[in-house]
Design a protein around this motif. Structure first.
Motif, PDB file in Angstrom:
ATOM      1  N   ALA A   1      12.010   7.859  -6.275  1.00 38.00           N
ATOM      2  CA  ALA A   1      12.664   8.070  -4.986  1.00 38.00           C
ATOM      3  C   ALA A   1      11.995   7.202  -3.926  1.00 38.00           C
ATOM      4  CB  ALA A   1      12.577   9.544  -4.600  1.00 38.00           C
ATOM      5  N   SER A   2      12.646   7.084  -2.776  1.00 40.80           N
ATOM      6  CA  SER A   2      12.069   6.318  -1.679  1.00 40.80           C
ATOM      7  C   SER A   2      10.839   7.040  -1.139  1.00 40.80           C
ATOM      8  CB  SER A   2      13.087   6.141  -0.561  1.00 40.80           C
ATOM      9  OG  SER A   2      13.378   7.391   0.055  1.00 40.80           O
ATOM     10  N   ALA A   3       9.977   6.284  -0.462  1.00 43.59           N
ATOM     11  CA  ALA A   3       8.763   6.873   0.105  1.00 43.59           C
ATOM     12  C   ALA A   3       9.077   8.005   1.087  1.00 43.59           C
ATOM     13  CB  ALA A   3       7.921   5.783   0.771  1.00 43.59           C
ATOM     14  N   PRO A   4      10.073   7.861   1.976  1.00 43.14           N
ATOM     15  CA  PRO A   4      10.386   8.986   2.863  1.00 43.14           C
ATOM     16  C   PRO A   4      10.836  10.232   2.115  1.00 43.14           C
ATOM     17  CG  PRO A   4      11.293   6.956   3.761  1.00 43.14           C
ATOM     18  CD  PRO A   4      10.808   6.634   2.381  1.00 43.14           C
ATOM     19  N   ASP A   5      11.616  10.067   1.027  1.00 45.39           N
ATOM     20  CA  ASP A   5      12.049  11.229   0.249  1.00 45.39           C
ATOM     21  C   ASP A   5      10.867  11.888  -0.459  1.00 45.39           C
ATOM     22  OD1 ASP A   5      14.719  11.156   0.947  1.00 45.39           O
ATOM     23  OD2 ASP A   5      15.282   9.835  -0.710  1.00 45.39           O
ATOM     24  N   VAL A   6       9.963  11.073  -0.960  1.00 42.05           N
ATOM     25  CA  VAL A   6       8.783  11.626  -1.616  1.00 42.05           C
ATOM     26  C   VAL A   6       7.954  12.421  -0.609  1.00 42.05           C
ATOM     27  CG1 VAL A   6       6.595  11.055  -2.753  1.00 42.05           C
ATOM     28  CG2 VAL A   6       8.700   9.854  -3.401  1.00 42.05           C
ATOM     29  N   ARG A   7       7.791  11.849   0.583  1.00 43.72           N
ATOM     30  CA  ARG A   7       7.033  12.561   1.623  1.00 43.72           C
ATOM     31  C   ARG A   7       7.706  13.876   1.998  1.00 43.72           C
ATOM     32  NH1 ARG A   7       4.665  15.452   3.811  1.00 43.72           N
ATOM     33  NH2 ARG A   7       3.400  15.372   5.705  1.00 43.72           N
ATOM     34  N   ARG A   8       9.034  13.865   2.062  1.00 41.33           N
ATOM     35  CA  ARG A   8       9.789  15.055   2.485  1.00 41.33           C
ATOM     36  C   ARG A   8       9.731  16.160   1.433  1.00 41.33           C
ATOM     37  NH1 ARG A   8      15.216  16.116   1.540  1.00 41.33           N
ATOM     38  NH2 ARG A   8      15.481  13.983   0.729  1.00 41.33           N
TER      39      ARG A   8
ATOM     40  N   VAL B   1      16.660  17.267  -6.473  1.00 40.12           N
ATOM     41  CA  VAL B   1      16.536  18.272  -5.417  1.00 40.12           C
ATOM     42  C   VAL B   1      17.775  18.212  -4.531  1.00 40.12           C
ATOM     43  CG1 VAL B   1      15.127  19.136  -3.521  1.00 40.12           C
ATOM     44  CG2 VAL B   1      14.035  17.922  -5.426  1.00 40.12           C
ATOM     45  N   GLY B   2      18.447  19.374  -4.405  1.00 38.64           N
ATOM     46  CA  GLY B   2      19.600  19.425  -3.512  1.00 38.64           C
ATOM     47  C   GLY B   2      20.945  19.400  -4.192  1.00 38.64           C
ATOM     48  N   GLY B   3      21.039  19.738  -5.440  1.00 38.45           N
ATOM     49  CA  GLY B   3      22.328  19.792  -6.122  1.00 38.45           C
ATOM     50  C   GLY B   3      22.786  18.433  -6.616  1.00 38.45           C
ATOM     51  N   SER B   4      24.064  18.362  -7.020  1.00 39.30           N
ATOM     52  CA  SER B   4      24.583  17.156  -7.664  1.00 39.30           C
ATOM     53  C   SER B   4      24.565  15.941  -6.745  1.00 39.30           C
ATOM     54  CB  SER B   4      26.018  17.407  -8.158  1.00 39.30           C
ATOM     55  OG  SER B   4      26.861  17.775  -7.074  1.00 39.30           O
ATOM     56  N   ASP B   5      24.627  16.157  -5.442  1.00 35.42           N
ATOM     57  CA  ASP B   5      24.568  15.049  -4.486  1.00 35.42           C
ATOM     58  C   ASP B   5      23.192  14.913  -3.857  1.00 35.42           C
ATOM     59  OD1 ASP B   5      27.262  14.417  -4.862  1.00 35.42           O
ATOM     60  OD2 ASP B   5      27.905  15.900  -3.366  1.00 35.42           O
ATOM     61  N   GLY B   6      22.197  15.509  -4.485  1.00 34.61           N
ATOM     62  CA  GLY B   6      20.867  15.536  -3.893  1.00 34.61           C
ATOM     63  C   GLY B   6      20.044  14.297  -4.195  1.00 34.61           C
ATOM     64  N   THR B   7      18.734  14.461  -4.045  1.00 36.24           N
ATOM     65  CA  THR B   7      17.791  13.352  -4.209  1.00 36.24           C
ATOM     66  C   THR B   7      17.107  13.460  -5.568  1.00 36.24           C
ATOM     67  OG1 THR B   7      17.368  13.286  -1.828  1.00 36.24           O
ATOM     68  CG2 THR B   7      15.719  12.278  -3.268  1.00 36.24           C
ATOM     69  N   TYR B   8      17.084  12.337  -6.286  1.00 39.01           N
ATOM     70  CA  TYR B   8      16.393  12.293  -7.568  1.00 39.01           C
ATOM     71  C   TYR B   8      14.933  11.936  -7.304  1.00 39.01           C
ATOM     72  CZ  TYR B   8      20.699  12.692 -10.243  1.00 39.01           C
ATOM     73  OH  TYR B   8      21.859  13.151 -10.795  1.00 39.01           O
ATOM     74  N   LEU B   9      14.091  12.956  -7.325  1.00 42.33           N
ATOM     75  CA  LEU B   9      12.661  12.718  -7.134  1.00 42.33           C
ATOM     76  C   LEU B   9      12.100  11.959  -8.333  1.00 42.33           C
ATOM     77  CD1 LEU B   9      10.453  13.246  -5.090  1.00 42.33           C
ATOM     78  CD2 LEU B   9      10.050  15.472  -6.144  1.00 42.33           C
ATOM     79  N   LEU B  10      12.611  12.267  -9.508  1.00 43.38           N
ATOM     80  CA  LEU B  10      12.311  11.527 -10.737  1.00 43.38           C
ATOM     81  C   LEU B  10      13.624  11.188 -11.422  1.00 43.38           C
ATOM     82  CD1 LEU B  10       9.508  13.782 -12.298  1.00 43.38           C
ATOM     83  CD2 LEU B  10       9.168  11.718 -10.918  1.00 43.38           C
ATOM     84  N   SER B  11      13.714   9.998 -11.983  1.00 45.31           N
ATOM     85  CA  SER B  11      14.900   9.638 -12.764  1.00 45.31           C
ATOM     86  C   SER B  11      14.558   8.453 -13.643  1.00 45.31           C
ATOM     87  CB  SER B  11      16.092   9.299 -11.852  1.00 45.31           C
ATOM     88  OG  SER B  11      15.986   7.983 -11.354  1.00 45.31           O
ATOM     89  N   GLN B  12      15.496   8.098 -14.523  1.00 45.49           N
ATOM     90  CA  GLN B  12      15.293   6.954 -15.400  1.00 45.49           C
ATOM     91  C   GLN B  12      15.541   5.638 -14.676  1.00 45.49           C
ATOM     92  OE1 GLN B  12      18.324   6.683 -18.484  1.00 45.49           O
ATOM     93  NE2 GLN B  12      19.707   7.980 -17.287  1.00 45.49           N
ATOM     94  N   TYR B  13      16.100   5.715 -13.466  1.00 41.06           N
ATOM     95  CA  TYR B  13      16.443   4.499 -12.734  1.00 41.06           C
ATOM     96  C   TYR B  13      15.361   4.055 -11.763  1.00 41.06           C
ATOM     97  CZ  TYR B  13      20.998   5.770 -14.564  1.00 41.06           C
ATOM     98  OH  TYR B  13      22.032   6.107 -15.398  1.00 41.06           O
ATOM     99  N   GLY B  14      14.338   4.869 -11.574  1.00 40.47           N
ATOM    100  CA  GLY B  14      13.282   4.489 -10.659  1.00 40.47           C
ATOM    101  C   GLY B  14      12.916   5.645  -9.754  1.00 40.47           C
TER     102      GLY B  14
ATOM    103  N   GLU C   1       0.831  -1.209   0.000  1.00 39.59           N
ATOM    104  CA  GLU C   1       0.000   0.000   0.000  1.00 39.59           C
ATOM    105  C   GLU C   1       0.861   1.253   0.000  1.00 39.59           C
ATOM    106  OE1 GLU C   1      -2.907   0.037   3.051  1.00 39.59           O
ATOM    107  OE2 GLU C   1      -3.801  -1.892   2.483  1.00 39.59           O
ATOM    108  N   LEU C   2       1.937   1.241   0.782  1.00 37.71           N
ATOM    109  CA  LEU C   2       2.832   2.394   0.830  1.00 37.71           C
ATOM    110  C   LEU C   2       3.461   2.652  -0.534  1.00 37.71           C
ATOM    111  CD1 LEU C   2       4.437   4.547   2.415  1.00 37.71           C
ATOM    112  CD2 LEU C   2       6.119   2.759   2.918  1.00 37.71           C
ATOM    113  N   VAL C   3       3.932   1.587  -1.182  1.00 38.17           N
ATOM    114  CA  VAL C   3       4.562   1.735  -2.494  1.00 38.17           C
ATOM    115  C   VAL C   3       3.557   2.211  -3.529  1.00 38.17           C
ATOM    116  CG1 VAL C   3       5.639   0.462  -4.386  1.00 38.17           C
ATOM    117  CG2 VAL C   3       6.399   0.087  -2.029  1.00 38.17           C
ATOM    118  N   ALA C   4       2.341   1.678  -3.453  1.00 36.05           N
ATOM    119  CA  ALA C   4       1.308   2.101  -4.405  1.00 36.05           C
ATOM    120  C   ALA C   4       1.008   3.590  -4.261  1.00 36.05           C
ATOM    121  CB  ALA C   4       0.045   1.281  -4.190  1.00 36.05           C
ATOM    122  N   GLU C   5       0.928   4.073  -3.016  1.00 36.61           N
ATOM    123  CA  GLU C   5       0.682   5.497  -2.795  1.00 36.61           C
ATOM    124  C   GLU C   5       1.873   6.330  -3.238  1.00 36.61           C
ATOM    125  OE1 GLU C   5      -1.455   8.924  -1.550  1.00 36.61           O
ATOM    126  OE2 GLU C   5      -1.954   6.902  -2.246  1.00 36.61           O
ATOM    127  N   ARG C   6       3.097   5.822  -2.955  1.00 34.88           N
ATOM    128  CA  ARG C   6       4.300   6.526  -3.424  1.00 34.88           C
ATOM    129  C   ARG C   6       4.289   6.638  -4.945  1.00 34.88           C
ATOM    130  NH1 ARG C   6       9.464   4.152  -3.995  1.00 34.88           N
ATOM    131  NH2 ARG C   6       8.291   2.503  -5.051  1.00 34.88           N
TER     132      ARG C   6
END
Length: 242
Positions: free
Chosen positions: A204-211, A189-202, A133-138
């Motif tokens: 982001a994690s649910a906590p990152d999406v929530r944040r 988000v967050g520069g070159s070492d930041g979090t990829y909210l969207l990418s070709q590899y998949g 359910e968490l993944v589906a919502e993410r």
């Protein structure tokens, strides 16, 4: 009086042959013990030491086979009964072999000591909580973000070319959208070492999406302001026909 030149010289070939045959048999036998240790200890390499009344034996194995078998008698020099180098000298080999049976007994006692070790170990475990359910919502939220990012990419493609990046600052963090054609390649988000909210590899994690999801509207507002500024700039351009 004789000068000794006619004295018969003993042939060492037979002793060497017997030594080599014995060393080969020991290697094969110790190799079986090495494989048992590898299975027991669950690794490709390691070693175990066994004490007897006559001394200490060390069996080292690698890739499931014996690497060396060393005997250290209570008195005298150590002997590599099995090694990757030359075979042992006949004398030290004979001394070691006199204790070899005791070594095998010590090895067997070591293996037998594990009998019943896991008899009382539980093999039933609590059920694992599902993340479905968490993944589906993410995924649902990420898909909405992707739709917005693709819409932005379409506008940027129309105005700025086939590919490029658009960046702005939201809540003190750098948001960067890269597009190729009408599709968003990534949203970071967050520069070159930041979090990829969207990418070709998949996604982001649910906590990152929530944040980060709460700042997506502000990112879109910043983009719309950017487009408004572009339109304002273009409105000042005039073309007077001569």
């Amino acid at each position: 009086m004789t000068d000794g030149l006619d004295a018969e010289i003993e042939d060492a070939a037979a002793v060497a042959t017997r030594r080599d045959e014995l060393a080969a048999r020991v290697r094969t036998h110790a190799g079986q013990m090495a494989r048992e240790l590898a299975v027991l200890q669950g690794g490709d390499y390691g070693q175990e030491t066994f004490d007897t009344d006559g001394g200490t034996w060390t069996l080292k194995y690698e890739a499931g086979d014996v690497q060396y078998l060393r005997f250290e008698p209570n008195s005298g020099a150590e002997t590599y009964v099995v090694s990757s180098k030359q075979p042992p000298e006949p004398g030290p080999l004979e001394t070691a072999m006199a204790d070899y049976e005791a070594f095998v007994d010590a090895f067997n006692d070591h293996i037998d000591s594990f009998d019943g070790l896991l008899a009382e170990t539980p093999d039933e475990f609590p059920p694992i909580a599902s993340t479905a359910e968490l993944v589906a919502e993410r995924d649902r939220i990420v898909e909405r973000i992707r739709d917005v990012a693709n819409a932005m990419a379409c506008e940027l493609h129309r105005y700025d070319g086939e590919y490029g990046t658009y960046a702005t600052t939201v809540s003190g963090r750098r948001w960067e959208l890269k597009w190729e054609g009408d599709v968003a390649s990534y949203l970071r988000v967050g520069g070159s070492d930041g979090t990829y909210l969207l990418s070709q590899y998949g996604p982001a994690s649910a906590p990152d999406v929530r944040r980060l999801a709460d700042d997506v509207p502000a990112f879109v507002d910043a983009f719309n302001d950017h487009v408004d500024d572009l339109e304002a700039d273009l409105s000042r351009v005039s073309f007077d026909e001569q």
